[in-house]
Design a protein around this motif. Structure first.
Motif, PDB file in Angstrom:
ATOM      1  N   GLU A 132       8.371  -1.055  -6.511  1.00  0.00           N
ATOM      2  CA  GLU A 132       7.212  -0.749  -6.960  1.00  0.00           C
ATOM      3  C   GLU A 132       6.802   0.812  -6.935  1.00  0.00           C
ATOM      4  O   GLU A 132       6.282   1.337  -8.147  1.00  0.00           O
ATOM      5  CB  GLU A 132       6.073  -1.485  -6.505  1.00  0.00           C
ATOM      6  N   ALA A 137       2.116   4.401 -11.485  1.00  0.00           N
ATOM      7  CA  ALA A 137       0.982   3.649 -10.940  1.00  0.00           C
ATOM      8  C   ALA A 137       0.368   2.900 -12.031  1.00  0.00           C
ATOM      9  O   ALA A 137       0.105   1.819 -12.075  1.00  0.00           O
ATOM     10  CB  ALA A 137      -0.173   4.454 -10.052  1.00  0.00           C
ATOM     11  N   LEU A 138      -0.513   3.599 -13.033  1.00  0.00           N
ATOM     12  CA  LEU A 138      -1.328   2.893 -13.933  1.00  0.00           C
ATOM     13  C   LEU A 138      -0.233   2.825 -15.172  1.00  0.00           C
ATOM     14  O   LEU A 138       0.082   3.902 -15.755  1.00  0.00           O
ATOM     15  CB  LEU A 138      -2.364   3.906 -14.300  1.00  0.00           C
ATOM     16  N   VAL A 231       3.767  -5.259 -15.431  1.00  0.00           N
ATOM     17  CA  VAL A 231       3.189  -5.343 -14.129  1.00  0.00           C
ATOM     18  C   VAL A 231       3.936  -6.454 -13.482  1.00  0.00           C
ATOM     19  O   VAL A 231       3.817  -6.927 -12.389  1.00  0.00           O
ATOM     20  CB  VAL A 231       1.729  -5.630 -14.066  1.00  0.00           C
ATOM     21  N   LEU A 240      -5.965  -6.988 -11.847  1.00  0.00           N
ATOM     22  CA  LEU A 240      -5.351  -5.678 -11.270  1.00  0.00           C
ATOM     23  C   LEU A 240      -6.342  -4.907 -11.035  1.00  0.00           C
ATOM     24  O   LEU A 240      -7.219  -4.431 -11.749  1.00  0.00           O
ATOM     25  CB  LEU A 240      -4.097  -4.926 -12.307  1.00  0.00           C
ATOM     26  N   TYR A 242      -7.019  -1.224  -9.585  1.00  0.00           N
ATOM     27  CA  TYR A 242      -6.487   0.159  -9.424  1.00  0.00           C
ATOM     28  C   TYR A 242      -7.616   1.205  -8.754  1.00  0.00           C
ATOM     29  O   TYR A 242      -8.831   1.159  -9.312  1.00  0.00           O
ATOM     30  CB  TYR A 242      -6.126   0.954 -10.957  1.00  0.00           C
ATOM     31  N   ARG A 247      -3.788   3.979  -8.589  1.00  0.00           N
ATOM     32  CA  ARG A 247      -2.944   3.468  -7.855  1.00  0.00           C
ATOM     33  C   ARG A 247      -3.282   2.034  -7.661  1.00  0.00           C
ATOM     34  O   ARG A 247      -4.471   1.382  -7.598  1.00  0.00           O
ATOM     35  CB  ARG A 247      -2.859   3.875  -6.418  1.00  0.00           C
ATOM     36  N   LEU A 248      -2.187   1.205  -7.807  1.00  0.00           N
ATOM     37  CA  LEU A 248      -2.696  -0.167  -7.738  1.00  0.00           C
ATOM     38  C   LEU A 248      -2.649  -0.700  -6.291  1.00  0.00           C
ATOM     39  O   LEU A 248      -2.064  -0.679  -5.487  1.00  0.00           O
ATOM     40  CB  LEU A 248      -1.265  -1.216  -8.260  1.00  0.00           C
ATOM     41  N   ASN A 250      -4.641  -3.802  -5.348  1.00  0.00           N
ATOM     42  CA  ASN A 250      -4.779  -5.113  -5.186  1.00  0.00           C
ATOM     43  C   ASN A 250      -4.425  -5.728  -6.269  1.00  0.00           C
ATOM     44  O   ASN A 250      -4.515  -5.320  -7.264  1.00  0.00           O
ATOM     45  CB  ASN A 250      -5.960  -5.371  -4.608  1.00  0.00           C
ATOM     46  N   THR A 251      -4.270  -7.176  -6.002  1.00  0.00           N
ATOM     47  CA  THR A 251      -4.006  -8.018  -7.446  1.00  0.00           C
ATOM     48  C   THR A 251      -4.443  -9.476  -7.076  1.00  0.00           C
ATOM     49  O   THR A 251      -4.552  -9.678  -5.911  1.00  0.00           O
ATOM     50  CB  THR A 251      -2.620  -8.084  -7.940  1.00  0.00           C
TER      51      THR A 251
END
Length: 271
Positions: A132, A137-138, A231, A240, A242, A247-248, A250-251
């Motif tokens: 990852e 990130a985005l 993703v 998602l 950010y 930056r990611l 959590n999901t």
């Protein structure tokens, strides 16, 4: 990668890692137990799993009780993914200690089995994190507004935390969670919410929004489901989270409740 397709099912990677780790623990515990003629650790692992899940759910409900109290029956709906992991892990370890104390012959198979499961989980989790980190990130996927204008996620975020919900009008969990997300969009002015429709045209999305009487900002179209592919999720709904740096952090796969969404937003606001 958020999901793995097993036939027609889209299985969350987190659940797949847990299943593989449990199988590794079961296999090692069985081999060690057979050599000692004490049997396997299957019952111990199942007890740990059940108690861990129960305690993790209870802890989450206690923490977010004010959110659940308006709809008490929703406390039983674990589809919202509301669990407190540290509480569940602590409870599972206490079960292992208790069973090892009661039966000395179980101690070695249980310790070695759990160590093997932890190593397998850690190795797979670390490998996924490394994969990852190689991706931006985005996502830079080009989306369009309902009016047909091109737009990108970074431009919409404008330096704020961003919540991206992947949805479709044919998806029942998407429809059930939409009022929760709509209310959060009105209340959380410091967070940008984006609703990226997957695979449908503008007319279909507009009909659903009109029929549901939902006033949503930032409804976008992704007719080729490019965002879901980037993703790594084929499941709907997928949400998602950010941070302000893109930056990611959590999901969430599946339907969000008010409590599970609040817990994710709290983490998003934490530096």
């Amino acid at each position: 990668m958020l999901t793995v397709n097993l036939g027609p099912l889209a299985v969350p990677v987190s659940q797949l890692l847990l299943m593989v780790a449990l199988l590794a623990a079961l296999a090692v515990g069985h081999l060690v137990g057979r050599r000692q003629q004490t049997g396997g650790i299957g019952h111990s692992l199942s007890d740990m799993l059940l108690v861990g899940l129960l305690v993790a759910r209870i802890a989450f409900v206690v923490i977010w009780f004010d959110t659940y109290r308006h709809a008490p029956w929703s406390m039983l709906d674990i589809r919202d993914g509301g669990f407190t992991p540290w509480a569940g892990v602590a409870a599972a370890l206490l079960v292992a200690i208790w069973q090892g104390w009661r039966r000395a012959s179980l101690r070695k198979p249980l310790v070695l089995g759990l160590a093997a499961g932890a190593l397998v989980w850690g190795a797979m989790f670390g490998a996924l994190r490394m994969m990852e980190e190689e991706k931006p990130a985005l996502p830079t996927v080009q989306l369009t507004t309902l009016a047909g204008l091109p737009v990108d996620l970074a431009g919409l975020a404008a330096g704020k935390p961003l919540v991206v919900n992947l949805w479709a009008s044919w998806c029942p969990p998407c429809r059930r969670e939409m009022p929760v997300l709509a209310a959060a969009q009105q209340q959380e002015t410091g967070v940008v919410f984006v609703f990226a429709n997957q695979g449908e045209d503008g007319a279909t999305a507009l009909r659903y929004l009109s029929a549901s009487q939902l006033a949503l900002a930032n409804v976008l179209l992704d007719p080729d489901t490019a965002l879901g592919k980037v993703v790594g999720s084929t499941a709907l709904p997928t949400t998602l989270f950010y941070d302000a740096r893109g930056r990611l952090v959590n999901t969430h796969l599946g339907e969000l409740s008010a409590a599970s969404l609040a817990s994710k937003l709290q983490q998003l606001r934490t530096p």
